[in-house]
Design a protein around this motif. Structure first.
Motif: not given
Length: 586
Positions: A1-8, A10-20
């Motif tokens: 499973m990718p470490a970085l995923t998307t929401t509607s 934004g991003f989640l990194l390892h399940g936590e909100p993350f902004r690049i």
């Protein structure tokens, strides 16, 4: 499973909100011993991620080879990024643009005139697949899923500006996936509906590129992609320069204001460039819209971190903006690095180029002149040589012109210059006698990196005639620049004739540090320090100094070599503590 995923949104990194909050650093434009310094300064500005292209043409200089050392030691760069706590966005192409020679496509591949670049043509996709077979195994340990820093990988690059072969984009995607790239994939296109539609791939995140009009461009991205993170994958905060043009600057205030608008909108960003670096050697690209124009050696880009790695006005302004939206390290902003004291270099040894080349073996003999591509010469210069059977005045005509700049000599005397930039094809000359020797020194000034002219041939592009009669019986010889130790230098003496020549001098260094090579009185050529190829110089400007990285110097004696293609009014060079990239313009 990718470490970085998307929401509607934004991003989640390892399940936590993350902004690049990223910035571009091209490892291949920075001396490897300076990578750690540049990455630390990226973190201290507030970046949590860095982005880099991968130049296929350097990593696979010949079919079946893979180079991952020196300037191309990407695993080392990724280890240093991870040690600094930075994430990484990888952009492996196959095409990268980047103001880079041929947009990063290998010369051995594009020398096939029938190949359909950046399409489903099997000749193109098979070559890229074989490249990935070599490239990806040593990089897989650096994916985030394997504990590495790489959180996302790009599919192609601004493809919507070039084509609309969705099957080709799908092939690139599957080529990455089937070889173990499980991280998030994204495409990147200019923020208009046509480019986004042509360059996107269903199931892959779409990102946009722009440098201003933030609200308008984010709206275009959102109209194209109703759900998912908004991301500007190239936020252009400066620009590149061409020889003969102005030096581009953008105010820190306007760039910072647009960065604030981006972050206030909740978008992620990759600043292009955070640190531009240098087109060392023969790596610069070129553009060809109305005419051919080559890119200069410096890739300073008016970036937050200057070509020599010093924080500039944008560094401070961007750090203040980022601090409003994300944590910024509570550490002082780095001071400018030390510079070498101003030094004069006497180039007191010399070797004329054409006589040297005449002593070498290994030239290719052909009935008609052939292109550099047909000779297998990817960069640099080729000397073409024949005899002219007829004496007198007349027109020397080069069918199809030259690629890219030709200096013409009759019996060793310069008779003129032809340039692709001016679409030159004809030169009036006087041939003093039957059997006079015609020599044409052609310089590849950089492959076009954007648009349909990528892969345009270099060298002599067609038959050559004098007084309407074809000249045949050519010797075609690459100019060997890999081992300057073979050049037969002798004392310069009082020689001042205007012929192409190598010049060599030495200078003393107490403590190595960055410096800038200034060449007042010199015309056009190449420069090396201790064998390290700094790149091209040209009094056409705008660039007036070449960056010399401190790590290429050593305590004690150091060597400077120039290949001057025309003439010099003296035999001295200056090492200064201040860069000069030329007068500003927009």
């Amino acid at each position: 499973m990718p470490a970085l995923t998307t929401t509607s949104d934004g991003f989640l990194l390892h399940g936590e909100p993350f902004r690049i909050i990223s910035g571009a650093i091209h490892y291949f434009r920075v001396h490897p011993d300076q990578w750690a310094d540049r990455l630390r300064k990226a973190r201290l500005m507030g970046l949590n991620t860095v982005e880099t292209y991968l130049p296929w043409n350097l990593h696979e200089p010949e079919p079946g080879t893979l180079v991952l050392d020196g300037l191309l030691d990407l695993p080392r760069f990724l280890r240093l990024a991870r040690a600094e706590g930075l994430r990484v966005l990888l952009r492996p192409g196959p095409y990268i643009c980047a103001e880079w020679d041929d947009g990063g496509l290998p010369a051995w591949l594009i020398s096939d005139p029938d190949i359909r670049l950046r399409t489903s043509d099997p000749r193109f996709t098979d070559a890229f697949d074989r490249y990935l077979d070599q490239l990806l195994p040593p990089l897989l340990p650096y994916l985030a899923a394997n504990g590495g820093p790489v959180i996302a990988v790009q599919v192609e690059n601004e493809y919507g500006a070039y084509g609309d072969d969705t099957a080709y984009l799908k092939h690139v995607e599957q080529a990455l996936r089937s070889r173990g790239v499980d991280e998030l994939l994204f495409t990147c296109d200019q923020a208009n509906a046509g480019h986004l539609t042509a360059g996107s791939l269903p199931g892959t995140l779409s990102t946009a590129t722009f440098g201003s009009r933030v609200d308008e461009h984010l709206a275009a991205l959102r109209a194209h992609q109703p759900e998912g993170p908004l991301m500007c994958a190239e936020f252009w905060i400066g620009w590149f320069d061409h020889w003969g043009g102005p030096h581009h600057r953008r105010s820190a205030e306007t760039a910072a204001a647009d960065l604030d608008r981006l972050l206030s909108a909740g978008a992620s960003v990759n600043i292009y460039m955070f640190h531009g670096g240098t087109n060392f050697g023969f790596t610069n690209g070129a553009n060809h819209h109305h005419t051919y124009v080559p890119t200069i050696t410096s890739y300073d880009y008016d970036a937050p971190l200057t070509e020599s790695g010093d924080p500039g006005p944008k560094y401070h302004a961007f750090r203040e903006v980022i601090a409003r939206h994300a944590p910024v390290p509570d550490e002082p902003v780095p001071a400018p690095g030390p510079k070498l004291p101003p030094t004069t270099v006497d180039l007191d040894h010399r070797a004329p180029l054409l006589p040297y080349l005449r002593t070498l073996d290994g030239g290719t003999r052909t009935q008609d002149p052939v292109t550099m591509n047909e000779l297998g010469v990817h960069t640099g210069h080729v000397l073409y040589r024949t005899t002219v059977p007829t004496a007198g005045d007349g027109l020397l005509h080069f069918g199809g012109g030259v690629g890219d700049r030709a200096q013409v000599f009759v019996d060793g005397a310069s008779v003129g210059v032809l340039e692709r930039e001016r679409r030159d094809e004809t030169l009036p000359v006087r041939v003093p006698h039957s059997g006079a020797v015609l020599e044409v020194l052609v310089e590849n000034q950089g492959g076009v990196n954007y648009g349909p002219r990528i892969g345009a041939p270099k060298g002599l592009l067609g038959p050559v005639t004098f007084q309407g009669a074809a000249l045949d019986g050519w010797e075609c010889r690459p100019v060997p620049l890999g081992d300057l130790g073979a050049v037969p230098f002798g004392p310069s003496g009082a020689a001042t004739d205007s012929v192409p020549a190598f010049h060599r001098g030495t200078f003393e260094v107490d403590v190595p540090a960055d410096t800038f090579l200034s060449l007042p009185g010199w015309t056009k050529g190449q420069a090396w320090v201790n064998g390290f190829h700094l790149g091209r110089y040209w009094n056409r400007g705008p660039q007036r100094t070449l960056y010399v990285p401190g790590p290429v110097l050593r305590p004690g004696a150091n060597e400077l070599v120039l290949l001057e293609l025309h003439a010099t009014t003296g035999t001295r060079a200056q090492l200064t503590d201040t860069p000069d990239l030329g007068p500003e313009g927009q």
